[in-house]
Motif scaffolding. Structure first.
Motif, short mmCIF file in Angstrom:
data_model
loop_
_atom_site.label_atom_id
_atom_site.label_comp_id
_atom_site.label_asym_id
_atom_site.label_seq_id
_atom_site.Cartn_x
_atom_site.Cartn_y
_atom_site.Cartn_z
N ALA A 71 1.01 -1.11 0.12
CA ALA A 71 -0.33 0.28 0.04
C ALA A 71 0.88 0.94 -0.05
O ALA A 71 -0.17 2.17 0.34
CB ALA A 71 -0.34 -0.33 1.40
N LYS A 154 -10.02 9.58 5.57
CA LYS A 154 -8.92 8.34 5.63
C LYS A 154 -7.88 9.29 6.03
O LYS A 154 -8.31 10.08 5.75
CB LYS A 154 -8.78 7.29 4.87
CG LYS A 154 -9.71 6.62 4.04
CD LYS A 154 -9.31 5.46 3.24
CE LYS A 154 -10.71 4.52 3.33
NZ LYS A 154 -10.46 3.70 2.07
N ASP A 237 -5.50 2.50 6.78
CA ASP A 237 -6.51 1.37 6.74
C ASP A 237 -6.24 0.05 5.82
O ASP A 237 -7.11 -0.58 5.26
CB ASP A 237 -8.08 1.76 6.53
CG ASP A 237 -7.79 1.90 5.20
OD1 ASP A 237 -7.09 2.16 4.70
OD2 ASP A 237 -9.12 2.15 4.50
N THR A 238 -4.84 -0.42 6.69
CA THR A 238 -3.88 -1.58 5.62
C THR A 238 -5.36 -2.73 5.90
O THR A 238 -4.88 -3.01 7.37
CB THR A 238 -2.83 -1.27 5.10
OG1 THR A 238 -2.31 -1.76 6.94
CG2 THR A 238 -2.38 -0.06 4.61
N TYR A 239 -4.46 -3.88 5.16
CA TYR A 239 -5.19 -4.85 5.54
C TYR A 239 -4.39 -5.49 6.53
O TYR A 239 -3.31 -5.66 6.73
CB TYR A 239 -4.86 -6.36 4.62
CG TYR A 239 -5.57 -7.17 4.87
CD1 TYR A 239 -7.06 -7.29 4.53
CD2 TYR A 239 -5.41 -8.42 5.03
CE1 TYR A 239 -8.23 -8.79 4.39
CE2 TYR A 239 -5.76 -9.86 5.30
CZ TYR A 239 -6.57 -9.72 5.20
OH TYR A 239 -7.71 -11.32 5.00
N MET A 240 -5.28 -5.82 8.09
CA MET A 240 -4.54 -6.00 9.52
C MET A 240 -3.83 -5.47 9.86
O MET A 240 -2.34 -6.16 10.64
CB MET A 240 -3.78 -7.46 9.06
CG MET A 240 -4.75 -9.37 8.35
SD MET A 240 -5.19 -10.51 9.11
CE MET A 240 -6.84 -11.83 8.87
N ARG A 245 -3.06 -3.70 0.88
CA ARG A 245 -3.82 -2.57 0.38
C ARG A 245 -4.71 -3.60 0.38
O ARG A 245 -5.38 -4.41 -0.18
CB ARG A 245 -3.43 -2.47 -1.14
CG ARG A 245 -5.04 -1.76 -1.81
CD ARG A 245 -4.47 -1.40 -3.81
NE ARG A 245 -5.58 -0.71 -4.16
CZ ARG A 245 -5.74 -0.33 -5.35
NH1 ARG A 245 -4.16 -0.30 -5.90
NH2 ARG A 245 -6.91 -0.06 -6.05
N ARG A 246 -6.03 -3.37 0.73
CA ARG A 246 -7.46 -3.84 1.23
C ARG A 246 -8.06 -4.42 0.62
O ARG A 246 -8.01 -6.08 0.74
CB ARG A 246 -8.22 -2.62 2.67
CG ARG A 246 -9.38 -3.92 3.21
CD ARG A 246 -9.92 -2.99 4.27
NE ARG A 246 -9.22 -2.64 5.18
CZ ARG A 246 -8.90 -2.85 6.71
NH1 ARG A 246 -9.75 -3.96 6.42
NH2 ARG A 246 -8.70 -2.33 7.59
N GLU A 247 -8.54 -3.87 -0.34
CA GLU A 247 -9.56 -4.44 -0.98
C GLU A 247 -8.68 -5.57 -1.84
O GLU A 247 -9.37 -5.93 -2.54
CB GLU A 247 -9.86 -3.16 -2.39
CG GLU A 247 -8.56 -2.23 -3.15
CD GLU A 247 -8.43 -1.28 -2.46
OE1 GLU A 247 -7.58 0.67 -2.85
OE2 GLU A 247 -7.92 -1.17 -0.65
N VAL A 249 -6.26 -7.78 -1.51
CA VAL A 249 -6.19 -9.09 -0.23
C VAL A 249 -7.95 -9.45 0.38
O VAL A 249 -7.77 -10.64 -0.11
CB VAL A 249 -5.41 -8.50 1.11
CG1 VAL A 249 -5.04 -9.98 2.20
CG2 VAL A 249 -4.07 -7.82 0.50
N ASP A 250 -8.21 -8.91 -0.17
CA ASP A 250 -9.99 -9.15 0.65
C ASP A 250 -10.24 -9.77 -1.11
O ASP A 250 -10.81 -11.44 -1.09
CB ASP A 250 -11.34 -8.23 0.29
CG ASP A 250 -11.07 -7.71 1.16
OD1 ASP A 250 -10.93 -7.60 2.20
OD2 ASP A 250 -11.69 -6.05 1.31
N ASP A 316 -1.49 -14.34 7.11
CA ASP A 316 -2.71 -13.66 7.15
C ASP A 316 -3.94 -14.41 6.32
O ASP A 316 -5.41 -13.82 7.06
CB ASP A 316 -2.69 -11.81 6.93
CG ASP A 316 -2.15 -11.32 6.97
OD1 ASP A 316 -1.49 -11.16 8.90
OD2 ASP A 316 -1.74 -9.98 7.24
#
Length: 674
Positions: A71, A154, A237-240, A245-247, A249-250, A316
């Motif tokens: 990210a 954010k 707001d990164t993944y865990m 990048r959260r979206e 990894v989702d 993760d």
């Protein structure tokens, strides 16, 4: 990756036009055919599929990590991308102002010994005095990787290092691409005594607006000289909270991967060994990582996404890490076997880093990075696509015996294909890569039907339809790959793992297409091949059932069946998957045998179909769900089903299995009612 060279689409439209003349792409044409599928639902007659069968392969290609999965918003954050010498190319950093207001250069004054280049900014104007700035502020800006996605509300953490002989007043801002819109800003004010030595500055910026094409600005209105180094901007707001990048990894998590292969691919090898991936240069504090130029895919990586982060991401995702390391061989040079031992020791160190006790030399480095518990590293691959190279087998054996002596439980993967002829060296698994046409891929459903059932198992670590059949990711490619995966599933007694490749494509750096997930700074979508893989998310660890398919079109129809448990509703299901690769509608009769009477529920079952109006349909940012699975209720099911398969489609049926206790209760309730 294949030949490990980018394959440009030459004369694409001409080829596509010729291709289109030879076949119809309308999936609605054709006649009706009939077929019969018999499923033996007795689990005793099947076998358990490997827990690891389907996973993902990540390679640093197409800016998949730098500017993607990782990210970090700043590109070339340490000003090192131009090389260790000065003057250095600081691209994509640019100047705010003109030559009369400031001079920007590079020198080797950084406090970080492994990345000495720093940026020197000499501001020659002021708000008052003899020479005033032509604008309110001058300085430098970074546009990130084709624009930074800044979203209102954010918070972003900006970190950088500075030194100056004078006091400083620096504005830290996120702005639109032309600087006209300020989305977030704050000031850092420091006396000369506070910045006379290199000093770390850290601020949190909350965005007051949204712009997917933003930039980071470091500006001032004060005359003087300031040095900058190691400038980072990360969303909070990164993944865990681990920097991913959260979206994106989702989307990986949506595939429920059982393993995670990294970091390549050809990225591991390098065109030359001097540019190969070196894990030790990617660990420790991010500021101290020198980064390197990946000369296969031709771009710089700051290595914020390093060996530790790969292991962390696997954890993760709940996936087993598969570490692919360099074995002393690149595309153009290689280490002779008698002198490869330093490479062997380096790999042993890497395994100790992942698995060692926190008190061990390299385990303590991992612990200092915030992970005292060992990672669950059980698989390593010795090299990538190197089997035919002169020194591979000699080097391989040096690694194999050294690793087995130190870590006998680790499974070792060879680059040599053992699917058609036995290997001439020891291995736990052998690697298999394929990038064929759609027709060839579908026929490869039978690739492993006659492979020996003894010896090492297969790891199909790179597969995808490539070329004109795939374009940017077509329905045609996804259907061919689905047939291939059903073939792997049916041969899962000798196949331990399989993964699509490549997984990611930044639309701004199309080195290799197609890919499973396409993204830019703020959007992402799955290609049909991504959605195809979701049909197999429950296959790993499931029970494969015996099936018999009677059809007049064996070259266009293939099926498999598994039993699996849905943890969300605690129910058991039979999943039947069928690919209709042909252009005819198929009237399919399905008979499910080997179950107690009334074991399949009349309600609670579902049907999922992947198809589209045109074989070459693709998803895009404009139409991200043009080709996606459509799930609907499938009522009135039973042991005998009459179903219709659309032309060019992938269909699955999840049939709800009623438990014996539930059946007994229903019968008992019925008797008491009577």
């Amino acid at each position: 990756m294949g030949s490990c060279q980018a394959r440009p689409i030459v004369l694409f439209f001409m080829l596509f036009g010729l291709f289109a003349l030879g076949q119809s792409f309308d999936v609605r044409t054709g006649t009706n055919q009939t077929a019969q599928l018999n499923v033996n639902a007795s689990e005793a007659s099947g076998w358990q599929i490997a827990e690891t069968l389907f996973g993902i392969f990540f390679e640093e290609i197409n800016h998949a990590g730098s500017g993607g999965l990782w990210a970090e918003l700043v590109s070339n954050r340490g000003f090192e991308a131009g090389g260790p010498n000065t003057p250095s190319n600081i691209d994509p950093w640019s100047v705010i102002g003109d030559e009369s207001s400031l001079i920007v250069s590079t020198d080797r004054s950084s406090c970080f010994s492994r990345n000495k280049v720093a940026l020197r900014m000499e501001v020659q104007c002021d708000l008052t005095g003899f020479k005033t700035c032509s604008a309110s502020e001058v300085g430098i800006y970074n546009p990130g990787y084709w624009g930074m996605n800044i979203e209102q509300g954010k918070t972003y953490k900006v970190v950088f290092y500075i030194t100056s002989p004078d006091s400083v007043n620096i504005s830290v801002s996120f702005a639109s691409s032309d600087g006209s819109q300020i989305l977030a800003t704050t000031n850092i004010i420091a006396a000369a005594s506070d910045v006379s030595n290199w000093t770390k500055k850290e601020v949190l910026l909350e965005a007051k607006g949204t712009n997917p094409n933003s930039r980071l600005q470091l500006t001032t209105t004060r005359k003087g000289v300031i040095w900058f180094d190691q400038v980072s901007a990360m969303p909070m707001d990164t993944y865990m909270g681990h920097g991913f990048r959260r979206e994106l990894v989702d989307m990986l998590a949506g595939l429920k991967p059982r393993f995670f292969r990294f970091p390549g691919g050809c990225f591991v090898e390098g065109e030359w060994l001097r540019n190969a991936f070196r894990w030790k240069e990617t660990i420790g504090p991010w500021e101290e990582r020198p980064g390197h130029f990946g000369d296969v895919w031709m771009y710089w990586t700051d290595e914020g996404l390093g060996y530790f982060e790969y292991l962390q991401l696997a954890e993760d995702l709940g996936a087993l890490p598969i570490w692919v390391f360099n074995n002393g061989i690149s595309h153009n040079d290689q280490v002779n076997t008698p002198t490869v031992l330093p490479f062997v020791q380096d790999v042993l160190d890497s395994i100790e880093f992942a698995r060692g006790d926190p008190g061990s030399k390299w385990g303590s480095v991992r612990a200092a990075m915030g992970h005292p518990e060992p990672f669950n590293l059980k698989y390593v691959a010795i090299g990538n696509e190197d089997c035919r190279k002169k020194n591979y087998k000699g080097n391989y054996l040096k690694f194999y015996y050294a690793i087995k002596a130190a870590y006998p439980d680790i499974k070792i993967i060879t680059n040599c294909d053992g699917s058609s002829t036995p290997l001439d060296h020891p291995a736990d698994l052998y690697d298999f890569h394929t990038y064929p046409s759609a027709k060839t891929m579908f026929s490869m459903a039978h690739q492993f039907d006659h492979t020996s059932r003894t010896g090492p198992k297969a790891f199909v670590s790179e597969y995808a339809v490539h070329g004109n059949d795939a374009r940017n990711g077509s329905l045609l490619a996804a259907l061919a790959e689905a047939g291939f995966l059903i073939g792997l599933e049916r041969n899962s007694d000798i196949i331990e793992m399989a993964s699509y490749a490549p997984i990611f494509l930044n639309i701004n750096d199309q080195r290799w297409i197609p890919d499973a997930i396409v993204f830019n700074s703020w959007q992402q979508y799955g290609t049909p091949s991504y959605w195809m893989q979701q049909f197999f998310t429950e296959s790993s660890g499931a029970t494969l059932l015996n099936t018999t398919l009677q059809t007049s079109s064996p070259d266009s129809l293939i099926a498999s069946a598994i039993t699996w448990k849905n943890t969300s509703d605690d129910n058991n299901y039979i999943r039947i998957k069928i690919v209709n690769f042909g252009g005819d509608t198929v009237n399919l009769k399905i008979s499910v045998n080997g179950l107690d009477p009334d074991s399949i529920g009349l309600f609670g079952s579902t049907k999922t179909v992947l198809t589209s109006n045109n074989l070459m349909d693709e998803n895009s940012f404009k139409e991200p769900k043009k080709v996606v699975p459509n799930t609907s209720a499938f009522p009135n099911t039973g042991e005998n089903l009459d179903v219709v398969l659309a032309p060019h489609s992938f269909t699955s049926f999840d049939l709800l299995k009623k438990s014996i206790s539930l059946i007994t209760k229903v019968v008992s309730d019925a008797k008491s009612y009577i």
